[in-house]
Scaffold this motif. Structure first.
Motif, PDB file in Angstrom:
ATOM      1  N   GLY A 219      -0.863   2.563  -6.280  1.00  0.00           N
ATOM      2  CA  GLY A 219      -1.287   3.568  -5.774  1.00  0.00           C
ATOM      3  C   GLY A 219      -0.882   3.663  -4.655  1.00  0.00           C
ATOM      4  N   LYS A 491     -10.782   2.354  -7.501  1.00  0.00           N
ATOM      5  CA  LYS A 491      -9.591   2.565  -7.050  1.00  0.00           C
ATOM      6  C   LYS A 491      -9.036   0.591  -5.753  1.00  0.00           C
ATOM      7  N   ARG A 500      -6.888  -4.148  -3.863  1.00  0.00           N
ATOM      8  CA  ARG A 500      -6.085  -2.975  -3.574  1.00  0.00           C
ATOM      9  C   ARG A 500      -5.778  -2.841  -2.022  1.00  0.00           C
ATOM     10  N   HIS A 503      -5.939   1.300  -0.439  1.00  0.00           N
ATOM     11  CA  HIS A 503      -7.246   1.994  -0.337  1.00  0.00           C
ATOM     12  C   HIS A 503      -8.349   1.137   0.207  1.00  0.00           C
ATOM     13  N   SER A 540      -4.572  11.093  -0.616  1.00  0.00           N
ATOM     14  CA  SER A 540      -5.121   9.766  -1.070  1.00  0.00           C
ATOM     15  C   SER A 540      -6.205   8.735  -0.528  1.00  0.00           C
TER      16      SER A 540
END
Length: 571
Positions: A219, A491, A500, A503, A540
């Motif tokens: 990421g 993700k 993650r 995220h 992002s």
């Protein structure tokens, strides 16, 4: 020369022929390169020594150093030689006192320090003697030198700020990604500007890309990870060195890369930051977009310990910093223990109970893997359901679009006003050319100034409003919501099945554990909207979480996934 002489309040004995040290100084490297002032100072001082019958014992030449402080190599070497016992020389000769110091306090400090070791300071153009009246005159002269130096510095800085505002480079090494080019010649002076260096500009773009989206296998990266990534792949700095955290951070926070280089940001002596009102903004070619820059600033802010505890930024635990006990509000922290079979177990436990015992809080303990899985599953299959996302964000998106439409209408009105003022100016100029309007009319100049001001103000306001609309980002549609949901689901999990953190934190800002079978996941609609815009544009999903305020799950929507897991574990 025999007998004692008075220097300040000190009586200094001088016997026999004096041994002299010459101190020659110019303020700038350009003066040193011209080789005019230094030879002239040497010629005059040497002639003075010959007339006095003094021997020249040493010569100290300072090229391109200011006298406002003592950070001068030749000056310090001279002072060291003067303070040995016995001193190497008995007098220091300068052309004028301003060559020695332009700071009255420092001047007197060093004069008295030298006098204690039997060394005098003499100016060949300001030979005042040693009586109290002469000492007072010398102090007045050095005070005036200090004042004049500060005035010169003030005017020089003002000129340099204006030079920067006009888009010209004031000197020094340019930021990485740019190079200096000649722009135009004004008399004997060549004005210079910055242009993009195509080789190193790609490195700057890579650093921003790593900060926003990562390298494809991860990421978005933090500053330390970016530094490691660059060094591991042998991507060197401009001078061929290795990257450091400070240099990467400077690139990610410098407005130069969006076309706004800031001059006069720090005090050159103390290195303290100056107020933004004192900055001069120089227009340069941009390397990245403003949207990319703002996205990176948001990500850096989210990672900053000022906004989130350091353990939440760098710790390996998925929910560290956002998981809390619903009973007391204390953080849920990691605890470990051994099972009956010898295995290790990891739990989220109420920190209040850990510190204060059961009197502080009844305490909650939840297996870490189950809570992590429950939170991720709920975000993945409930929050990121396209239909549910549309329903949840519908009202906010409508308000966003209404604001957008109002702002576009305002921009159109401003541009219309600017066009009308421009048209009136053209008609006025045509009337002047055709002789219809008398140039001697006293109201003519005022009318032209009024129309020009209206036009320029309307154009500037329109540009600012347009920038605000562009920063709002692209429109959010049902199709973009669906794409966002599918991408975000992917993700949330790594290929090895782990989660993650970055995220997850872009979607949820707070997890409250009510009891071992019920949790609440909370967040803000505005933060979720920012994440949606980021996914549709260049940012992002990890562009940062700035708030712990629970809004979009404020009614305590319990997690049925976790309940089902808890029920299954009891069977």
């Amino acid at each position: 020369m025999t007998g004692p002489v008075l220097v300040g309040d000190e009586a200094v004995p001088v016997a026999g022929a004096a041994r002299a040290a010459l101190y020659l100084r110019v303020s700038t490297g350009r003066q040193a390169e011209s080789d005019l002032s230094i030879p002239d100072q040497r010629r005059q001082i040497t002639a003075y020594c010959v007339a006095k019958g003094w021997d020249v014992a040493a010569e100290f030449v300072e090229t391109g150093n200011t006298a406002t402080d003592d950070r001068r190599p030749a000056f310090q070497a001279m002072i060291d030689a003067a303070l040995v016992k016995p001193p190497t020389f008995t007098v220091i000769i300068v052309h004028s006192f301003s060559r020695f110091f332009r700071d009255q306090f420092q001047f007197e400090f060093y004069v008295r320090k030298l006098a204690k070791n039997g060394v005098r300071l003499i100016s060949i153009t300001q030979d005042l003697g040693d009586d109290p009246m002469s000492v007072m005159m010398r102090q007045i002269m050095t005070l005036f030198d200090e004042y004049q130096s500060k005035e010169n510095a003030k005017h020089t800085l003002r000129a340099m700020k204006e030079n920067a505002r006009q888009g010209y480079w004031n000197g020094a090494l340019p930021p990485i990604g740019y190079r200096i080019v000649a722009a135009e010649q004004r008399g004997a002076k060549i004005k210079k500007k910055l242009e993009i260096d195509p080789i190193h500009a790609d490195t700057v773009r890579l650093i921003y890309r790593l900060a926003l989206t990562g390298d494809g296998d991860s990421g978005p990266m933090g500053i330390k990870s970016i530094t490691t990534h660059l060094n591991e792949r042998n991507i060197r700095t401009r001078d061929g060195g290795r990257w450091g955290i400070a240099s990467v951070h400077q690139i990610l926070t410098r407005t130069t890369y969006i076309g706004q280089h800031r001059f006069n940001t720090r005090d050159h002596k103390t290195r303290t930051a100056k107020p933004k009102a004192e900055h001069a903004v120089m227009d340069v070619p941009p390397i990245i977009t403003e949207v990319e820059f703002e996205a990176v600033q948001a990500a850096l802010k989210a990672r900053s310990p000022k906004w989130m505890p350091p353990r939440a930024v760098s710790g390996p635990t998925l929910l560290t910093g956002i998981c809390f006990c619903a009973s007391c509000g204390g953080a849920m922290t990691l605890r470990t223990g051994k099972g009956s079979a010898g295995g290790m177990y990891r739990y989220y436990t109420c920190s209040t109970k850990a510190r204060q015992g059961e009197r502080g809080c009844r305490g909650l303990t939840v297996p870490m893997d189950k809570l992590d899985r429950a939170v991720v599953d709920h975000l993945e299959w409930r929050l990121l359901d396209p239909a549910r996302l549309t329903t949840m964000m519908d009202q906010l998106l409508e308000r966003r679009e209404e604001w957008n439409e109002r702002r576009r209408g305002h921009i159109a009105e401003l541009r219309k006003r600017a066009a009308e003022a421009e048209a009136k100016l053209k008609r006025l100029y045509e009337a002047i050319e055709n002789g219809v309007v008398d140039m001697a009319d006293p109201s003519l100049k005022a009318r032209i100034a009024e129309l020009t001001a209206v036009r320029d103000q309307a154009q500037a306001d329109a540009e600012r409003a347009t920038s605000a609309v562009e920063r709002l980002g692209p429109a959010i549609t049902s199709d973009s919501l669906r794409r966002f949901a599918l991408a975000a689901r992917r993700k949330l999990r790594n290929e090895d099945g782990t989660y993650r953190r970055d995220h997850l934190r872009a979607l949820a800002q707070r997890v409250e554990v009510v009891d071992p079978s019920e949790i609440r996941i909370l967040g803000t609609k505005t933060e979720l909207l920012r994440t949606l815009v980021a996914a549709a544009g260049v940012e992002s999903a990890a562009a940062g979480v700035r708030s712990f305020i629970p809004k979009w799950r404020a009614q305590g929507d319990s997690n049925p996934c976790f309940r089902r897991e808890r029920a299954a574990s009891r069977q």
